[in-house]
Design a protein around this motif. Structure first.
Motif, short mmCIF file in Angstrom:
data_model
loop_
_atom_site.label_atom_id
_atom_site.label_comp_id
_atom_site.label_asym_id
_atom_site.label_seq_id
_atom_site.Cartn_x
_atom_site.Cartn_y
_atom_site.Cartn_z
N LEU A 14 -55.42 16.18 -23.31
CA LEU A 14 -55.43 16.10 -24.77
C LEU A 14 -55.64 14.68 -25.29
CD1 LEU A 14 -52.55 18.60 -25.63
CD2 LEU A 14 -55.01 18.97 -25.86
N ASP A 63 -47.29 18.27 -28.47
CA ASP A 63 -47.14 18.03 -27.03
C ASP A 63 -45.82 17.28 -26.87
OD1 ASP A 63 -47.16 17.00 -24.47
OD2 ASP A 63 -49.00 15.85 -24.72
N SER A 122 -63.27 11.98 -25.79
CA SER A 122 -62.85 13.37 -25.97
C SER A 122 -64.07 14.28 -26.04
CB SER A 122 -62.02 13.51 -27.24
OG SER A 122 -60.88 12.70 -27.19
N THR A 126 -61.43 19.36 -26.26
CA THR A 126 -60.23 18.56 -26.55
C THR A 126 -60.07 18.36 -28.05
OG1 THR A 126 -60.45 17.39 -24.44
CG2 THR A 126 -59.12 16.34 -26.14
N CYS A 182 -58.81 21.59 -29.72
CA CYS A 182 -57.39 21.85 -29.44
C CYS A 182 -56.49 20.94 -30.26
CB CYS A 182 -57.12 21.66 -27.95
SG CYS A 182 -57.75 22.99 -26.90
N ASN A 183 -56.82 19.66 -30.29
CA ASN A 183 -56.01 18.71 -31.06
C ASN A 183 -56.03 19.04 -32.55
OD1 ASN A 183 -54.92 16.91 -29.10
ND2 ASN A 183 -56.95 16.04 -28.80
#
Length: 369
Positions: free
Chosen positions: A150, A181, A163, A167, A170-171
Motif C-alpha cells: 500500500l 492499515d 504506486s 495500489t 485501494c488507498n
C-alpha cells in the motif's frame, strides 16, 4: 463498584505456506501456542476438509476454516480455549481465500475476517473484501496476506517504486470508507517487512490488519515479529546425534566416562551383555546431560544472531551487496545452529517468515455525558 480489569485481546496473522506435512504442522502449532494469542489467522493452509478437522487435535480450542486445494489457498481461524467466544455466523468462499466470523466476546459484538489474496489478483477481489468489511457488524478486524504494497516508498526494501493503479484504487477506497492499515497507523515512518522475494532480492510488507478509523482508539499495539522455524525435521525417538563427536572436548569427556565406568563395573561378576546394556544406558544419560548444556549455549547464540538479523533487516532496506551477503550468512548460521546436519542451500533461504500481532481492547467502553 470496583472497575473490572481491562481484557486485552491479542490477534496474530501468519501465512504458513502449507500444513500438509505432519511434523511441520506440529512445529507451527507448538510455536503458535507459545505466543499465547487469543485469535490466530492462518493463510495458505493447503488442507482438505478432512485434514482441516485434524487441526482440532493440535489446538485445544475452536477451529474454523475455509478449504482450498492441497497446493494453494485455505484459511483458518483458531480461537483460544480460554476466550469466551460465541460464534453466531460463519461465511466462507469456495476457493479457501476468505473466512468471516461474527461472534460475541464478553458481550461485545465483533467480526473477524481472515483473507488470502493470491498474487496478481485484480481490483474486484480487493473491493469485495472492503465491501465485506463495510457490511459487517460490531467491531470489525480484517487481517491476512493481501499481496499488495500500500505504501511502495516504505513497504519495499531498496529503491522505492511508484504506486500502480491497483495500489492507488485501494488507498482511495480505504480513505473513502475510513479503513486504516493498523500497523502503518501506529508506525507512520517505520520500515518493516513480512515477506522476502528470493528472485527479486527484495523485502516487502504485504500482510495487514485493517480496521475502521473510529475503532483505532481500541488498539494497544501492533508488531511484526520474526519467525525462524526450519522445515528440516528429525525423529522424535532418541538417537545419538553423531555431530557432537565433532567436538574434541566432548569426545574426550565421553572417553573418560567410559573408562571410569568400566574400571568400576567390569569386575567379571556380571555378563558382558548386561555390562554393555548398562553402559549404553549410563552413557545415554551422560550424553543427554552434556548436550543439554550445549543446547543452552546454542540457544543463547541464536538469540544474539536473531537480534542482529532483526537489526540488519530494519537498516535502510538492505542497501548494498555487502549487507545482503552479511544477511544471508546470518540466516545460514541460524539454520546451521538449529540443525548442524542440514546443508543450507540458497533456495532454502527464500524468505524470513513473519507474523503480525495486533492487540485490541475487547471490552465495551462507555462515555459519561
Amino acid at each position: 463498584m470496583a472497575n473490572k480489569q481491562q481484557r486485552a485481546l491479542t490477534l496474530m496473522t501468519w501465512n504458513v505456506k502449507g500444513l500438509n506435512h505432519p511434523i511441520k504442522k506440529k512445529k507451527i502449532m507448538t510455536f503458535i501456542k507459545s505466543k499465547k494469542a487469543d485469535i490466530v489467522f492462518l493463510q495458505e493452509t493447503h488442507l482438505s476438509p478432512q485434514e482441516s478437522d485434524k487441526l482440532c487435535r493440535d489446538w485445544v480450542g475452536q477451529v474454523f476454516f475455509s478449504c482450498g486445494s492441497s497446493q494453494s489457498g485455505g484459511v483458518a481461524i483458531l480461537i483460544h480455549k480460554q476466550l469466551q467466544f460465541k460464534c453466531s455466523r460463519t461465511v466462507k468462499d469456495e476457493d479457501g481465500q476468505t473466512l468471516l466470523l461474527l461472534a460475541e466476546i464478553q458481550g461485545q459484538e465483533m467480526t473477524f475476517i481472515n483473507v488470502y489474496i493470491p498474487p496478481g489478483s485484480n481490483w474486484t477481489i480487493y473491493k469485495q473484501i472492503f465491501d465485506l468489511m463495510v457490511n459487517s457488524q460490531g467491531l470489525v478486524i480484517c487481517g491476512g496476506d493481501f499481496n499488495i504494497r500500500l505504501n511502495p516508498k516504505l513497504d519495499v526494501s531498496g529503491a522505492s517504486i511508484s504506486s500502480n493503479a491497483l495500489t492507488k484504487k485501494c488507498n482511495q477506497l480505504m480513505e473513502e470508507l475510513g479503513i486504516i492499515d493498523v500497523w502503518r497507523e501506529l508506525h507512520p515512518k517505520n520500515r518493516d517487512y513480512t515477506h522476502y522475494s528470493c528472485p527479486h532480492r527484495t523485502y516487502s510488507r504485504i500482510d495487514y490488519f485493517f480496521m475502521f478509523s473510529n475503532d483505532c482508539t481500541r488498539v494497544k499495539g501492533c508488531q511484526i515479529k520474526t519467525i525462524d522455524l526450519s522445515d528440516h525435521t528429525r525423529k522424535v525417538q532418541w538417537k545419538l546425534n553423531s555431530t557432537i563427536l565433532n567436538d574434541p572436548i566432548l569426545k574426550q569427556k565421553l572417553r573418560e566416562e567410559i573408562k571410569d565406568f568400566l574400571e568400576l563395573n567390569d569386575t567379571g561378576e556380571v555378563s558382558q551383555i548386561i555390562l554393555w546394556d548398562t553402559l549404553k544406558a549410563v552413557m545415554r544419560g551422560k550424553i543427554i546431560s552434556m548436550t543439554s548444556h550445549l543446547k543452552k549455549i546454542k540457544l543463547q547464540k541464536l538469540v544474539n544472531l536473531q537480534a542482529k538479523l532483526k537489526q540488519l533487516q530494519r537498516e535502510d532496506g538492505y542497501k548494498g551487496t555487502q549487507k545482503k551477503i552479511i544477511f544471508l550468512k546470518l540466516e545460514n548460521t541460524i539454520l546451521k545452529i538449529k540443525n548442524p546436519q542440514t546443508k543450507i542451500m540458497e533456495n532454502q533461504l527464500e524468505k524470513i517468515q513473519e507474523i503480525t500481532c495486533l492487540t485490541v481492547h475487547s471490552e465495551v467502553r462507555f462515555t459519561s455525558l
